[in-house]
Design a protein around this motif. Structure first.
Motif, short mmCIF file in Angstrom:
data_model
loop_
_atom_site.label_atom_id
_atom_site.label_comp_id
_atom_site.label_asym_id
_atom_site.label_seq_id
_atom_site.Cartn_x
_atom_site.Cartn_y
_atom_site.Cartn_z
N ASP A 117 -4.17 6.01 7.79
CA ASP A 117 -4.30 6.54 6.44
C ASP A 117 -3.07 6.10 5.63
OD1 ASP A 117 -4.98 7.84 4.18
OD2 ASP A 117 -4.68 9.88 4.98
N SER A 131 -1.07 5.85 1.88
CA SER A 131 -1.01 6.62 0.64
C SER A 131 -1.70 5.87 -0.49
CB SER A 131 0.45 6.90 0.27
OG SER A 131 1.13 5.69 0.03
N GLU A 132 -2.20 6.64 -1.45
CA GLU A 132 -3.02 6.05 -2.51
C GLU A 132 -2.22 5.09 -3.39
OE1 GLU A 132 -6.04 7.54 -6.05
OE2 GLU A 132 -5.05 8.98 -4.72
N SER A 133 -0.91 5.35 -3.59
CA SER A 133 -0.11 4.47 -4.43
C SER A 133 0.18 3.13 -3.78
CB SER A 133 1.21 5.15 -4.80
OG SER A 133 1.96 5.42 -3.60
N ARG A 152 -2.12 1.62 -1.58
CA ARG A 152 -3.34 0.99 -1.06
C ARG A 152 -3.59 -0.38 -1.71
NH1 ARG A 152 -7.31 6.34 -0.88
NH2 ARG A 152 -6.20 7.36 0.87
N SER A 194 7.18 4.88 -4.51
CA SER A 194 7.84 4.54 -3.24
C SER A 194 8.84 3.40 -3.38
CB SER A 194 6.79 4.15 -2.19
OG SER A 194 5.89 5.21 -1.97
N THR A 208 7.85 3.78 2.62
CA THR A 208 6.62 4.58 2.61
C THR A 208 6.23 4.92 4.05
OG1 THR A 208 4.34 4.66 1.83
CG2 THR A 208 5.13 2.53 2.65
N SER A 248 2.76 9.41 12.80
CA SER A 248 3.09 8.61 11.61
C SER A 248 4.16 7.59 11.96
CB SER A 248 3.59 9.51 10.47
OG SER A 248 4.80 10.13 10.82
#
Length: 1554
Positions: free
Chosen positions: A768, A770-772, A774, A809, A819, A833
């Motif tokens: 997964d 992070s959206e920023s 991707r 980030s 990140t 992670s």
């Protein structure tokens, strides 16, 4: 052939007369020379072997032997040598006359042409004059008339000049025609001789043809003979070839036979080698079999000895326990007795130790005594053998040494061997007598030592040995040697070994093995070890066995036969036998003695025991999930020979959590436990595996300690640590942080993500992001399955886009990206992670300018501008300029390079136009990743008004303070671009250009001429001179630095010693020119006025001033200045700089108007100026190049030495310039070549020929004309002035002294130096001159009787500084009475050739009262009589003898007077003795004529009185007749003296009126 030709020639010419004979002989001589060359040619054609050519007695070849040789001669006689020489001489004279005639004719013709041209010019000038005169008649303007009148006057002058030239040409023509006539007459006189000479030459040619035919026939015969010889040689060669081939066949047959024999021998040799190899292989197999059997036996013996070792160990432990019990009993007894048990036991142990030391000392003492006795016995044997050799006759020794040398050598070796064997047997015998010492035998041992002591007394031994000698007693030297040897034997001293200058240190013999070990022994079984002892010293050495340590004496036996002398590297064997008696470990050493010191070999004897080894004392379990089980084992091995029991027990039962590090109690079930082999028996050589199990119940770290105990008391306990870590998440990332390092925007980067599974089952995972992130970060695959206890790999792709710069980030200041990526695990709430880091940077390259404007540039030059290229990235970037036009050049490296992160790089862009036009273009810079960066450029190319022949001046390396000159030209081409140009509305019909070079300040470059005006088609030569020197203040700064260094102050190094080549400015540069020329674009012209020029400095180095503002500037003539100057010159390194000099160009519109500057036509001259250190320097007088001789008097010469030194790495050949021929300065010795670092002392003399300052420059060349050492000679010629004071002219009166007294008269005068130089002087008396000098006869007076000097001068020589004076004292000390003491003192000065003379006078009297000034009867003599004052003994005046003195008066009719002096000498002994004088009355007849003013009077001591006597003739006195009067003068003082005074007067002529 030569002799035959000569005989034939003589026979054919016998009928001619004597003169013809001589000419024929001369010709025969020439023909013989020709035929000699022919014969040499024949010899060359002959065979190389002279023996193949048979010659007869006359030297002819056999083919033409006995043949007749004849020549066909013409009927007329041949020309002789003299005739031919005369014919050639005559031909040469005729040719010379013909040549002279042609030359004179051409000269006359040339002069006539010049005369015609001159007349034509006169006619043309006269026509032009007439034309101007006619124009004058037409003109009315005064200005025009004046101008035309000037032209007429000028033409008249030219006509007069041309007519003068015409007269000169006519005169030259007459002279030339006269010479032509003379030569023509001479030519006519030779015409008859020329006809006769032609006939004789024709006859000579016919004669030459006949001689050539004869030579041709002779050559034919010689060729025939040569051909016959050639046929014979070919036949002989064929025979030789046949013999050679036959010999070769024989040799081939022999070679084949030899090869067959060699092959058979090789086969036999190979068979022998194979047999030998098989035998060696069999021997190796047998040897290996024996080694295997020995190992089997050794293993069997080890197994047998284990039990015995156990028994011995138990016995030893039992003894130790008994000793401990005994010690406890003693302690109890001491306590019961009220004593201190520790003190009692300590005293007991000390007593036992002391007794043991005593026993060891006595034992060592007995061994030393035995060794001394042994050495003495050996010495006695040696002395006996020498005595036997000494007792034999000399001839027998000589015969034995010659005839039986080998036998003697063998005998000596056997004797030495016997001596060594006796020595060893004696040692063994003495060692066998050594007994075990005990405390009870101590007294007996002391008695034994006392009894054995007298037996080894040296004196008794010397006496016994002396008595045993046969024939003679020992000499003193032999006795000394014997005593020295005995002292060495007593002290048991060793000898130092020195070989090749090196002293040996260390142990001389090395044992193999180094330690003797007997392992696992059994009582009753012997064990042997063979040790090899190698001599590792430098030379021959000896080795002998001395003793064993006390622990080994009962169990070790040594077998060591004496090896004798061993060379370096030789070995010997020692057999050590071990016989165990007790079951205990024994350690000791074997002691041996070598020539250089003791040698000890350690020995260890070990019993059977258990040796346990653990593979690891720490058990580390891998990370384990809760509920899993991990098993790890360790190994326990017994390498000993005895079995032992072991047991493992737990020391503690605690664990700790890794989170809070708290210790808690564990439940009943343990997390770490032993599951296998926790106890048991460990057999010899066996190995046991102990397994540990880890079953975690909670998360955290678990630590347990276990202890392994053994039944063998000799083994220590072993501690084992077991550590395990328990976690609750099965999935983990191997790399918690993935660092992508440096990344560029819009570039793709990849990496791997590895997941691990600790669990026993497979796990499903999902990544997964992070959206920023991707849009920039992607992991493939996004989902995966991680197998049990396995790993899973995923691919991470990172593509940073420009939008990343706005992400949360990303840190825009540092460019860091940080990140986290989450790994989600199925059926588990807690995810894993990992971290992704990267440094994102740009890939841009940036120019410092948006565009480049090159301005105006001529087609003959190039403009260079500097731009900077900046790398905005934090990564290396390669770049390159591509697709460049032909007129653009980018440097360095042709526009290619690599930029470091954030680096700024300077580039030089050069614009070199080839056509005059406007240029607009772009430069493309491509990076390594394919990005293009463009830069727009523009420029204007023009055709200049003027042109330089060379735009770059490259000087050769120039030494400091030398100069070089280069020459170039400024040209004004005829095709000027201004011919069709219209400027300010006026058409330019003529191209006149002006130029001016503008030099920057403080540049050692000179341009001459600096300005000029050129018309179309003209050029001007320009001289550029380069004279490097130090920068202003550099020498002073270096001097201050040296001063500070000497004072202890640390001074930072600077560049104060730079060479002044260029000004310290940095501007935009040009290639072939420098400076930025910016046009205002209006095209307007400016007046050519002085302005600051732009100058570029390339390669220059700024100078840091070290001058102290508070310190005064150094004087350039001081030693500190020149010392600093010399240091700078020696330390100077090669430097090269560039300077660009602009040359401004202007147009001259009208005469009298200043030129108008055209900036676009400005020329630039680039000067490359390399500077090197001079190869030759002055090494004397602190390096001064100015030789100042100072002030030198005219006519004198001063010589100074100048020391020259070669500081280069090559030899220098010295030469010099010429000095002035007047001889003022002169080099006394010749210059020579100097090797590197060599010096030469040059002698320079200065002899001024005139007054005033003299200066001359002198150059010493050591390479080309530009490499020289420039010296300056300075000097001043002066005329010094000297002044003498304290003298009466040139006289010095020393006064009067009394004879017989000790008084001395001293007078002083001074010599003053009024000039500006130091003057030396020398005072010399004529009385001290050699006897042969005539001056002594005329100048010196009476001398002292005792030989002492009458006059003495102090000082005799001295120096007088400028403006000072020096006093000179003159002492007068006579020894007898006389008034004739005189001498001459001559003062000679160093600056004058003529000496100054001073006349010295003095008198000495017998009495204190004296008189002087009288005339003696012998007036013509130069000296008075020696008894001027006789000695009076009586006091009666009537009885005193008289001395005649007198005065003569010559009168011309009037009165005349004369004076005498009466004085009283002051005496140091009688200071107040007065004096009296009395004159008797004159006769009455003459009383009126002669008058005395004082008839009597008194004279005090030290005073003088003058008495005047006058003569007054009357009218009755006859003329020319003497009138006399006699009186008596009585002097009364210390003595009484009387003088008979005769006064005479004469009248020569009377005065008018008398």
């Amino acid at each position: 052939m030569d002799s035959v030709d000569e005989r034939l020639l003589v026979d054919s010419t016998t009928f001619h007369d004597e003169n013809d004979e001589m000419s024929s002989n001369g010709e025969a001589y020439m023909d013989s020379d020709e035929r000699k060359s022919d014969s040499s040619y024949d010899e060359d054609l002959s065979t190389e072997d002279d023996s193949l050519l048979d010659l007869d007695d006359e030297g002819l070849p056999w083919s033409i032997k006995k043949e007749e040789t004849s020549f066909t001669l013409s009927g007329q006689a041949k020309l002789g040598m003299k005739e031919r020489v005369e014919m050639m001489r005559l031909r040469k004279e005729i040719d010379d006359v013909n040549l002279a005639v042609s030359e004179q004719e051409s000269e006359v013709e040339e002069i006539r042409r010049e005369l015609r041209k001159c007349r034509d010019r006169i006619i043309r000038l006269e026509l032009e004059k007439e034309k101007i005169e006619k124009e004058i008649e037409r003109k009315n303007s005064s200005v025009a008339l004046q101008r035309l009148g000037g032209q007429v006057a000028k033409l008249e002058d030219e006509i007069i000049a041309e007519k003068g030239v015409e007269q000169e040409i006519k005169q030259s023509l007459n002279e030339a025609e006269f010479r032509l006539n003379e030569v023509s007459m001479l030519h006519n006189s030779y015409m008859t001789s020329a006809e006769k000479l032609a006939g004789r030459e024709k006859a000579y040619e016919e004669e030459e043809r006949e001689a050539a035919a004869a030579r041709l026939e002779n050559e034919y015969h010689v060729a025939a003979a040569a051909e016959a010889n050639q046929r014979r040689r070919r036949k002989e060669h064929a025979e030789m070839v046949r013999l050679y081939e036959e010999r070769q066949r024989v040799l081939m047959d022999q070679a084949k036979e030899s090869q067959a024999k060699a092959s058979r021998f090789l086969q036999e040799t190979l068979e022998r080698v194979k047999r030998k190899e098989s035998e060696e292989e069999l021997a190796r197999a047998n040897q290996l079999k024996e080694k295997i059997n020995s190992l089997i036996r050794l293993k069997r013996s080890i197994r047998d000895n284990r039990d015995s070792l156990k028994a011995l160990n138990s016995i030893a432990k039992m003894k130790e326990r008994e000793e401990m019990k005994e010690e406890m009993r003693e302690r109890k007894a001491a306590l019961q007795a009220g004593l201190n048990p520790d003190e009692v036991i300590l005293k007991k142990r000390q007593l036992a130790s002391y007794q043991k030391q005593q026993m060891e000392f006595r034992k060592q003492q007995r061994q030393n005594e035995v060794a001394i006795l042994t050495k003495l016995a050996n010495e006695e044997k040696i002395v006996k053998s020498r005595q036997k050799r000494a007792d034999k006759p000399h001839w027998q020794n000589k015969w034995e040494s010659k005839g039986k040398s080998v036998a003697v050598s063998f005998e000596e070796e056997s004797v030495e061997e016997v001596e060594d064997n006796d020595h060893e047997s004696l040692i063994e015998q003495q060692d066998s007598e050594i007994i075990e010492y005990t405390i009870e035998d101590e007294k007996a041992d002391e008695n034994i030592v006392q009894e054995s002591q007298p037996e080894i007394d040296t004196e008794d031994l010397d006496e016994s040995m002396g008595k045993r000698r046969v024939g003679r007693e020992l000499t003193a030297m032999e006795s000394g040697i014997l005593r020295e040897r005995m002292s060495l034997l007593k002290a048991n001293a060793t000898q130092e070994q020195i070989a090749a200058g090196r002293k040996f240190k260390g142990v001389a013999f090395k044992s193999d093995p180094e330690e003797i070990v007997f392992k696992d022994f059994v009582i009753g079984n012997e064990m042997k070890v063979i040790a090899l002892l190698t001599n590792v010293s430098y030379t021959v050495n000896y080795l002998r066995f001395v003793r064993l340590s006390d622990e080994l004496e009962d169990v070790i036996q040594i077998q060591f036969p004496p090896p004798g002398p061993l060379s370096a590297g030789m070995t010997c064997q020692m057999i050590i036998t071990f016989t165990p008696q007790n079951y205990v470990d024994v350690c000791g050493s074997i002691y041996c003695e070598s020539q250089t010191g003791p040698v000890a070999i350690p020995v260890y004897c070990w019993t059977k025991k258990s040796v346990v080894v653990v593979s690891s004392t720490r058990v580390d379990f891998p990370t384990t999930c809760l509920g899993e089980t991990r098993v790890i084992g360790i190994r326990l091995a017994n390498s000993g020979s005895l079995a032992t029991k072991y047991e493992i027990s737990e020391l503690n039962n605690e664990s700790s959590l890794g989170i809070d590090e708290m210790k808690i109690e564990v439940p009943s079930q343990a997390e770490i436990e032993i599951i296998e082999n926790s106890f048991g028996v460990l057999e010899p050589g066996a190995e046991v595996k102990i397994s540990f199990c880890f079953k975690p119940l909670i998360c955290g770290e678990c630590l347990k300690k276990f202890q392994i105990g053994f039944s063998d008391p000799g083994l220590d306990k072993v501690i084992i640590e077991a550590v395990g870590l328990a976690v609750d998440i099965p999935i983990y990332v191997k790399n918690d942080t993935i660092d992508l390092r440096l990344c560029m925007l819009n570039r793709l980067y990849q990496s791997s993500v590895i997941l691990g599974n600790r669990a026993n089952i497979a796990q499903r995972v999902q990544f997964d992001v992070s959206e920023s992130m991707r849009n920039h970060l992607e992991i493939l695959p996004k989902n995966g399955l991680v197998q049990a206890e396995s790993t899973f790999s995923a691919q991470l792709k990172f593509f940073p886009r420009d939008s990343l710069l706005t992400s949360s980030s990303f840190d825009c200041e540092t460019g860091e990206l940080d990140t986290h990526v989450v790994v989600r695990i199925a059926d588990q709430a807690r995810p894993a992670s990992f971290r992704v880091r990267a440094t994102v940077t740009s890939s841009d390259l940036e120019f410092n300018v948006d565009s480049i404007d090159f301005g105006i540039c001529t087609i003959y030059e190039s403009v260079t501008t500097t731009i900077t290229l900046a790398n905005k990235s934090t990564l290396l970037q390669a770049f390159g300029f591509v697709r460049l036009p032909d007129f653009i050049d980018v440097q360095p490296n042709d526009g290619f390079g690599t930029l470091l992160p954030l680096e700024t790089f300077s580039l030089d862009v050069t614009f070199s136009p080839m056509k005059p036009k406007e240029y607009e273009f772009s430069l493309t810079c491509k990076s390594a990743i394919g990005r293009d960066f463009t830069l727009s450029c523009r420029g204007r190319a023009v055709l200049p008004l003027l042109r330089l022949s060379a735009n770059v001046v490259q000087f050769e390396p120039t030494a400091l303070h030398n100069s070089r000159t280069a020459r170039l030209f400024v040209e004004n081409p005829t095709h000027s671009p201004l011919s069709e140009e219209v400027i300010q509305g006026h058409a330019v019909t003529a191209s006149i250009a002006a130029f001016e070079f503008r030099l920057p300040d403080d540049v050692p470059i000179n341009v001459s001429p600096i300005t000029g005006i050129l018309k179309a088609g003209q050029n001007c030569s320009i001289d550029v001179t380069f004279s490097p020197r130090f920068e202003p203040g550099a020498v002073e700064a270096k001097a201050n630095e040296m001063k500070a260094t000497s004072d202890g102050v640390v001074v930072k190094e600077s560049d104060a010693g730079d060479v002044c080549v260029l000004p310290q400015q940095q501007q935009q540069s040009k290639k072939k020119k420098s400076g930025s020329r910016k046009s205002d674009g209006s095209g307007s012209k400016v007046t050519f006025t002085p302005s600051s020029s732009s100058v570029t400095v390339l390669g220059g180095k700024s100078s840091v001033s070290m001058l102290d503002p508070e310190r005064p500037l150094l004087d350039k003539s001081s030693d500190e200045y020149w010392e600093a100057y010399s240091t700078l010159v020696r330390d100077f390194d090669y430097r090269c700089s560039k300077v660009t000099i602009p040359c401004f160009v202007g147009v001259v519109r009208n005469e009298g108007m200043p030129p108008e500057l055209r900036l676009e036509d400005t020329l630039y001259l680039e000067v490359n100026a390399p500077v090197v250190r001079p190869k030759l320097i002055v090494a004397s007088n602190h390096g001064r190049t100015t030789i100042d001789f100072g002030q030198v008097c005219g006519g004198h010469q001063v010589v100074k030495t100048v020391l020259l030194k070669n500081i280069s790495d090559e030899s220098l050949h010295l030469s010099s310039s010429f000095l002035d021929s007047d001889g003022t300065f002169e080099v006394r010795n010749a210059l020579r070549s100097l090797a590197p670092n060599q010096k030469h002392a040059m002698q320079v003399a200065f002899a001024p020929s005139q007054l005033g300052k003299c200066y001359e420059a002198f150059k010493i060349f050591y390479g080309d004309e530009s490499s020289s050492l420039n010296l300056r000679f300075l000097g001043t010629g002066i005329n010094p002035t000297i002044r003498l004071s304290g003298l009466d002219g040139d006289r010095l009166d020393m006064g009067d002294l009394l004879a017989g007294s000790v008084d001395v008269s001293t007078h002083t005068f001074s010599v003053s130096n009024t000039s500006s130089i130091v003057i030396r002087f020398t005072v010399r008396l004529d009385s001290a001159a050699p006897k042969g000098e005539l001056s002594k006869l005329f100048e010196c007076g009476r001398a002292n009787c005792d030989g002492s000097p009458v006059f003495d001068v102090i000082p005799t020589e001295a120096s007088i500084a400028p403006g000072e004076s020096r006093d000179i004292s003159v002492k007068f000390s006579p020894s007898q009475a006389s008034d004739c003491y005189r001498d001459t003192a001559r003062i000679e000065f160093s600056t004058q050739d003529v000496a100054r003379s001073i006349r010295l006078r003095g008198r000495c009297w017998d009495s204190n009262v004296y008189t002087r000034g009288w005339e003696t009867p012998n007036e013509g003599e130069t000296t008075f009589s020696a008894d001027i004052s006789p000695i009076f003994e009586g006091s009666d005046a009537g009885k005193l003898p008289l001395r005649s003195v007198g005065l003569t008066f010559t009168s011309h009719g009037g009165g005349i007077s004369r004076e005498i002096e009466i004085g009283n000498i002051r005496n140091s002994l009688i200071k107040r003795l007065g004096g009296e004088f009395v004159f008797d009355p004159l006769p009455s007849a003459t009383a009126k004529l002669f008058q005395i003013d004082y008839m009597k009077g008194n004279v005090d001591a030290g005073q003088k009185k003058t008495v005047s006597i006058s003569f007054h003739p009357d009218r009755d006195c006859p003329s020319s007749e003497f009138i006399s009067a006699v009186t008596t003068l009585t002097l009364r003082g210390e003595k009484v003296q009387q003088y008979r005074v005769i006064l005479r007067g004469i009248v020569k002529c009377r005065l008018l009126g008398d």
